[in-house]
Write a protein that holds these residues in place. Structure first.
Motif, PDB file in Angstrom:
ATOM      1  N   GLY A   1     -15.826 -11.018  18.892  1.00  0.00           N
ATOM      2  CA  GLY A   1     -14.942 -11.519  17.855  1.00  0.00           C
ATOM      3  C   GLY A   1     -14.372 -10.459  16.946  1.00  0.00           C
ATOM      4  N   ARG A   2     -14.616  -9.191  17.230  1.00  0.00           N
ATOM      5  CA  ARG A   2     -14.122  -8.110  16.374  1.00  0.00           C
ATOM      6  C   ARG A   2     -12.700  -7.739  16.770  1.00  0.00           C
ATOM      7  N   PRO A   3     -11.913  -7.225  15.836  1.00  0.00           N
ATOM      8  CA  PRO A   3     -10.559  -6.770  16.178  1.00  0.00           C
ATOM      9  C   PRO A   3     -10.600  -5.625  17.179  1.00  0.00           C
ATOM     10  N   PHE A   4      -9.498  -5.450  17.892  1.00  0.00           N
ATOM     11  CA  PHE A   4      -9.410  -4.339  18.832  1.00  0.00           C
ATOM     12  C   PHE A   4      -9.514  -3.005  18.099  1.00  0.00           C
ATOM     13  N   PRO A   5     -10.120  -2.006  18.743  1.00  0.00           N
ATOM     14  CA  PRO A   5     -10.148  -0.672  18.140  1.00  0.00           C
ATOM     15  C   PRO A   5      -8.743  -0.070  18.125  1.00  0.00           C
ATOM     16  N   TYR A   6      -8.550   0.917  17.266  1.00  0.00           N
ATOM     17  CA  TYR A   6      -7.257   1.597  17.173  1.00  0.00           C
ATOM     18  C   TYR A   6      -7.258   2.748  18.177  1.00  0.00           C
ATOM     19  N   VAL A   7      -6.375   2.658  19.164  1.00  0.00           N
ATOM     20  CA  VAL A   7      -6.316   3.656  20.231  1.00  0.00           C
ATOM     21  C   VAL A   7      -4.875   4.107  20.412  1.00  0.00           C
ATOM     22  N   LEU A   8      -4.650   5.418  20.392  1.00  0.00           N
ATOM     23  CA  LEU A   8      -3.319   5.975  20.578  1.00  0.00           C
ATOM     24  C   LEU A   8      -3.139   6.447  22.016  1.00  0.00           C
ATOM     25  N   MET A   9      -1.941   6.234  22.550  1.00  0.00           N
ATOM     26  CA  MET A   9      -1.638   6.594  23.936  1.00  0.00           C
ATOM     27  C   MET A   9      -0.620   7.723  23.982  1.00  0.00           C
ATOM     28  N   TYR A  10      -1.070   8.882  24.457  1.00  0.00           N
ATOM     29  CA  TYR A  10      -0.210  10.029  24.719  1.00  0.00           C
ATOM     30  C   TYR A  10      -0.089  10.253  26.227  1.00  0.00           C
ATOM     31  N   HIS A  11       0.844  11.124  26.577  1.00  0.00           N
ATOM     32  CA  HIS A  11       0.950  11.584  27.959  1.00  0.00           C
ATOM     33  C   HIS A  11       1.001  13.115  27.969  1.00  0.00           C
ATOM     34  N   SER A  12       2.213  13.662  27.885  1.00  0.00           N
ATOM     35  CA  SER A  12       2.433  15.103  27.971  1.00  0.00           C
ATOM     36  C   SER A  12       2.694  15.692  26.588  1.00  0.00           C
ATOM     37  N   VAL A  13       2.181  16.904  26.346  1.00  0.00           N
ATOM     38  CA  VAL A  13       2.455  17.639  25.108  1.00  0.00           C
ATOM     39  C   VAL A  13       3.078  18.970  25.516  1.00  0.00           C
ATOM     40  N   SER A  14       4.401  19.072  25.341  1.00  0.00           N
ATOM     41  CA  SER A  14       5.098  20.242  25.848  1.00  0.00           C
ATOM     42  C   SER A  14       6.483  20.357  25.232  1.00  0.00           C
ATOM     43  N   VAL A  15       7.006  21.569  25.152  1.00  0.00           N
ATOM     44  CA  VAL A  15       8.415  21.769  24.818  1.00  0.00           C
ATOM     45  C   VAL A  15       9.246  21.230  25.973  1.00  0.00           C
ATOM     46  N   TYR A  16      10.339  20.529  25.687  1.00  0.00           N
ATOM     47  CA  TYR A  16      11.105  19.907  26.762  1.00  0.00           C
ATOM     48  C   TYR A  16      12.591  19.862  26.427  1.00  0.00           C
ATOM     49  N   ALA A  17      13.394  19.718  27.488  1.00  0.00           N
ATOM     50  CA  ALA A  17      14.840  19.586  27.331  1.00  0.00           C
ATOM     51  C   ALA A  17      15.291  18.150  27.549  1.00  0.00           C
ATOM     52  N   ARG A  18      14.664  17.457  28.476  1.00  0.00           N
ATOM     53  CA  ARG A  18      14.975  16.055  28.734  1.00  0.00           C
ATOM     54  C   ARG A  18      13.693  15.299  29.047  1.00  0.00           C
ATOM     55  N   ASP A  19      13.701  14.025  28.676  1.00  0.00           N
ATOM     56  CA  ASP A  19      12.479  13.220  28.797  1.00  0.00           C
ATOM     57  C   ASP A  19      12.870  11.753  28.975  1.00  0.00           C
ATOM     58  N   PRO A  20      13.402  11.373  30.146  1.00  0.00           N
ATOM     59  CA  PRO A  20      13.920  10.017  30.322  1.00  0.00           C
ATOM     60  C   PRO A  20      12.882   8.917  30.181  1.00  0.00           C
ATOM     61  N   TYR A  21      11.618   9.220  30.383  1.00  0.00           N
ATOM     62  CA  TYR A  21      10.573   8.203  30.301  1.00  0.00           C
ATOM     63  C   TYR A  21       9.827   8.228  28.959  1.00  0.00           C
ATOM     64  N   LEU A  22      10.262   9.114  28.060  1.00  0.00           N
ATOM     65  CA  LEU A  22       9.690   9.192  26.707  1.00  0.00           C
ATOM     66  C   LEU A  22       8.172   9.376  26.740  1.00  0.00           C
ATOM     67  N   VAL A  23       7.727  10.314  27.577  1.00  0.00           N
ATOM     68  CA  VAL A  23       6.292  10.556  27.706  1.00  0.00           C
ATOM     69  C   VAL A  23       5.888  11.914  27.136  1.00  0.00           C
ATOM     70  N   THR A  24       6.834  12.658  26.568  1.00  0.00           N
ATOM     71  CA  THR A  24       6.547  14.018  26.121  1.00  0.00           C
ATOM     72  C   THR A  24       6.618  14.131  24.604  1.00  0.00           C
ATOM     73  N   VAL A  25       5.634  14.806  24.026  1.00  0.00           N
ATOM     74  CA  VAL A  25       5.621  15.117  22.598  1.00  0.00           C
ATOM     75  C   VAL A  25       5.648  16.629  22.450  1.00  0.00           C
ATOM     76  N   ASP A  26       6.572  17.125  21.638  1.00  0.00           N
ATOM     77  CA  ASP A  26       6.648  18.551  21.382  1.00  0.00           C
ATOM     78  C   ASP A  26       5.350  19.029  20.704  1.00  0.00           C
ATOM     79  N   PRO A  27       4.848  20.211  21.048  1.00  0.00           N
ATOM     80  CA  PRO A  27       3.594  20.687  20.441  1.00  0.00           C
ATOM     81  C   PRO A  27       3.614  20.732  18.916  1.00  0.00           C
ATOM     82  N   GLN A  28       4.747  21.089  18.321  1.00  0.00           N
ATOM     83  CA  GLN A  28       4.808  21.120  16.854  1.00  0.00           C
ATOM     84  C   GLN A  28       4.725  19.712  16.276  1.00  0.00           C
TER      85      GLN A  28
END
Length: 244
Positions: A14-41
């Motif tokens: 009966g407890r609420p769901f835990p808070y969980v963040l979902m990442y994929h790739s962490v990298s400098v990038y030029a294009r990211d059509p699937y929105l799976v990349t986060v710039d390191p900064q």
């Protein structure tokens, strides 16, 4: 996909769901059509925001253990899908600087390969077995993302067992860990897939809330490169409102 959204679904006991963040790739990038990349900064600033907000990033295993004892206040699960090689270079040092843990869901049959399931690219290198062992030795939890990154709801019984159970055996041997968690590729699941995961793993990570949500289909909050402080605040508030 067979999920039906249900914002009233709650976690076990009966407890609420835990808070969980979902990442994929962490990298400098030029294009990211699937929105799976986060710039390191940007990633560094997101981790700093977590600390300023009184949150500590941890692996899913640590989060689940803390929930059992009621000591999970202020903890947030940090998960990284697919096992991109840029985790070693960009994410791992940032996590270490902040004293955070994480879980990386690795595709057992594609280690050392590329993200071939993304037809529009760009191509991203996946961790080799040696890199998986390296981050495991550094304290990162290794979870399974299947053998070949397939939609589980579309598989026959033998294929389903292969993706769920055989991937665990491979990753346990590579990482030296007892692989405790599974992450559904594409967030795709049905009752049969959840039952298969429950028979093998301690927990499972999904994406969206659904009628199947629970310990073996935990919803997560997507984080992307557009998420600055204000958007992170909004996402946390949304989680708290829905997870009550």
């Amino acid at each position: 996909m067979t999920q039906t959204v249900s914002t009233g679904t709650r976690f076990d006991s009966g407890r609420p769901f835990p808070y969980v963040l979902m990442y994929h790739s962490v990298s400098v990038y030029a294009r990211d059509p699937y929105l799976v990349t986060v710039d390191p900064q940007r990633f560094e600033r997101q981790l700093s925001w977590l600390r300023r907000s009184g949150l500590r990033g941890v692996s899913m295993h640590e989060l689940m253990l803390a929930r059992q004892t009621g000591d999970d206040r202020g903890l947030v699960g940090l998960t990284f899908d697919d096992g991109y090689a840029d985790f070693v270079l960009n994410a791992l040092p940032a996590l270490a600087r902040h004293g955070f843990g994480a879980t990386v869901f690795v595709i057992a049959g594609r280690m050392g390969g590329l993200n071939a399931w993304d037809p529009e690219g760009p191509r991203k290198r996946l961790m080799t077995p040696a890199q998986v062992r390296e981050i495991a030795d550094a304290g990162v939890e290794i979870g399974s993302h299947g053998v070949l990154h397939q939609r589980l709801s579309e598989l026959d019984e033998d294929e389903l067992v292969h993706e769920v159970a055989d991937s665990r055996a491979v990753l346990a041997e590579v990482s030296g860990q007892d692989v405790r968690g599974f992450c559904y590729p594409y967030g795709d699941l049905d009752a049969r897939a959840v039952a298969a995961v429950e028979s093998v793993y301690d927990y499972g990570c999904a994406i969206w809330r659904s009628d199947l949500s629970g310990r073996h289909a935990l919803p997560r909050t997507y984080v992307g490169d557009r998420d600055g402080s204000l958007r992170l605040v909004a996402k946390r508030l949304r989680h708290e409102l829905i997870a009550r």
